[in-house]
Design a protein around this motif. Structure first.
Motif, PDB file in Angstrom:
ATOM      1  N   ASP A 185      24.432  14.312  -5.313  1.00 41.85           N
ATOM      2  CA  ASP A 185      24.564  12.862  -5.472  1.00 41.85           C
ATOM      3  C   ASP A 185      23.757  12.378  -6.674  1.00 41.85           C
ATOM      4  O   ASP A 185      22.638  12.837  -6.929  1.00 41.85           O
ATOM      5  N   ARG A 186      24.314  11.420  -7.395  1.00 41.06           N
ATOM      6  CA  ARG A 186      23.632  10.786  -8.522  1.00 41.06           C
ATOM      7  C   ARG A 186      23.772   9.275  -8.353  1.00 41.06           C
ATOM      8  O   ARG A 186      24.848   8.711  -8.572  1.00 41.06           O
ATOM      9  N   TYR A 187      22.715   8.642  -7.925  1.00 39.54           N
ATOM     10  CA  TYR A 187      22.744   7.201  -7.689  1.00 39.54           C
ATOM     11  C   TYR A 187      22.046   6.452  -8.825  1.00 39.54           C
ATOM     12  O   TYR A 187      21.130   6.967  -9.468  1.00 39.54           O
TER      13      TYR A 187
ATOM     14  N   MET B 157      18.308   6.758  -9.983  1.00 40.98           N
ATOM     15  CA  MET B 157      17.718   5.995 -11.072  1.00 40.98           C
ATOM     16  C   MET B 157      17.656   4.536 -10.649  1.00 40.98           C
ATOM     17  O   MET B 157      18.655   3.973 -10.191  1.00 40.98           O
ATOM     18  N   VAL B 158      16.489   3.919 -10.795  1.00 40.08           N
ATOM     19  CA  VAL B 158      16.308   2.511 -10.445  1.00 40.08           C
ATOM     20  C   VAL B 158      15.821   1.774 -11.689  1.00 40.08           C
ATOM     21  O   VAL B 158      14.760   2.091 -12.231  1.00 40.08           O
ATOM     22  N   ASN B 159      16.600   0.811 -12.164  1.00 39.84           N
ATOM     23  CA  ASN B 159      16.257   0.014 -13.345  1.00 39.84           C
ATOM     24  C   ASN B 159      16.157  -1.450 -12.940  1.00 39.84           C
ATOM     25  O   ASN B 159      17.135  -2.038 -12.468  1.00 39.84           O
ATOM     26  N   ILE B 160      14.968  -2.024 -13.118  1.00 41.27           N
ATOM     27  CA  ILE B 160      14.739  -3.406 -12.704  1.00 41.27           C
ATOM     28  C   ILE B 160      14.161  -4.196 -13.875  1.00 41.27           C
ATOM     29  O   ILE B 160      13.201  -3.771 -14.517  1.00 41.27           O
ATOM     30  N   ASN B 161      14.773  -5.353 -14.136  1.00 43.90           N
ATOM     31  CA  ASN B 161      14.308  -6.256 -15.192  1.00 43.90           C
ATOM     32  C   ASN B 161      13.978  -7.611 -14.571  1.00 43.90           C
ATOM     33  O   ASN B 161      14.812  -8.203 -13.883  1.00 43.90           O
ATOM     34  N   VAL B 162      12.769  -8.086 -14.836  1.00 40.02           N
ATOM     35  CA  VAL B 162      12.304  -9.345 -14.255  1.00 40.02           C
ATOM     36  C   VAL B 162      11.961 -10.307 -15.394  1.00 40.02           C
ATOM     37  O   VAL B 162      11.077 -10.035 -16.221  1.00 40.02           O
TER      38      VAL B 162
END
Length: 236
Positions: free
Chosen positions: A18-20, A53-58
């Protein structure tokens, strides 16, 4: 301007191969809380591995909480996660992770191959804030040694990225809360580089104890920064 909260719930099981990827962006002056409907289960693997992979922009003036439930690595599983946080200098983000030893009730404590989590944070100018790596390989190293897990089994981490002004307000309050857990929890608080945030590392023996302390950290930070209460997450 009024606070308009958005709550999002995420849940899935993770299998070999799995690649999330998760991408979350908050514009300016936004407020949100993201959690999961349940634990993230990393299933047994005969070959290959799983990644997330988790990418978060605030954005500027925003406040964001990402507080998922625990990661459960099953026997022979291999899980790699990379988290990239981009947080404006005038914004706040709370991010937590919790790793348990496995399906303890099924006799699968620390029988996974590897659980690797790399967290990188930067500001809106792409200047590095910090990088932190948690790598657990129970088949290659004795996790019960002092300096690793010792007598504990559950690992929790909370990163609070915010202005230095707020950090000074709640650092000591979080330390006092850790001390209230006495022998149930071992924890510590450290300043992040440039003191624009703190990291709270938690060791415990039950999900309940570690989660309770994570929630207390969220409660303290939210009240000090926004002046509103936090009573935990309600899931439907």
């Amino acid at each position: 301007m009024p606070c308009i909260w958005r709550k999002v719930y995420l849940q899935w099981g993770t299998f070999q191969g799995d690649r999330y990827r998760i991408d979350i962006t908050l514009g300016n002056n936004a407020f949100a809380h993201v959690t999961t409907q349940g634990a993230t289960r990393i299933y047994k693997m005969e070959k290959n591995y799983a990644t997330q992979m988790v990418n978060i922009n605030v954005g500027e003036g925003s406040y964001f909480e990402y507080i998922p439930d625990q990661i459960i690595p099953f026997r022979n599983s291999r899980f790699y996660q990379e988290v990239k946080l981009s947080v404006h200098d005038n914004a706040t983000m709370l991010y937590s992770e919790m790793i348990v030893p496995g399906r303890v009730a099924s006799g699968e404590a620390f029988e996974y191959d590897i659980c690797y989590i790399k967290t990188i944070a930067q500001n809106h100018l792409r200047q590095l804030r910090f990088m932190d790596i948690v790598k657990l390989e129970p088949k290659k190293e004795d996790l019960t040694l002092e300096g690793i897990l010792g007598k504990f089994q559950v690992v929790g981490t909370v990163y609070i990225i915010t202005r230095e002004l707020y950090v000074k307000r709640f650092k000591h309050e979080i330390i006092e809360k850790i001390n209230e857990f006495e022998n149930k929890i071992s924890g510590g608080v450290s300043f992040l580089p440039t003191r624009q945030g703190i990291v709270v590392r938690i060791l415990g023996n039950t999900v309940g104890d570690v989660k309770s302390l994570i929630f207390e950290v969220v409660r303290i930070a939210r009240y000090q920064i926004l002046g509103i209460s936090f009573s935990g997450t309600r899931k439907t």
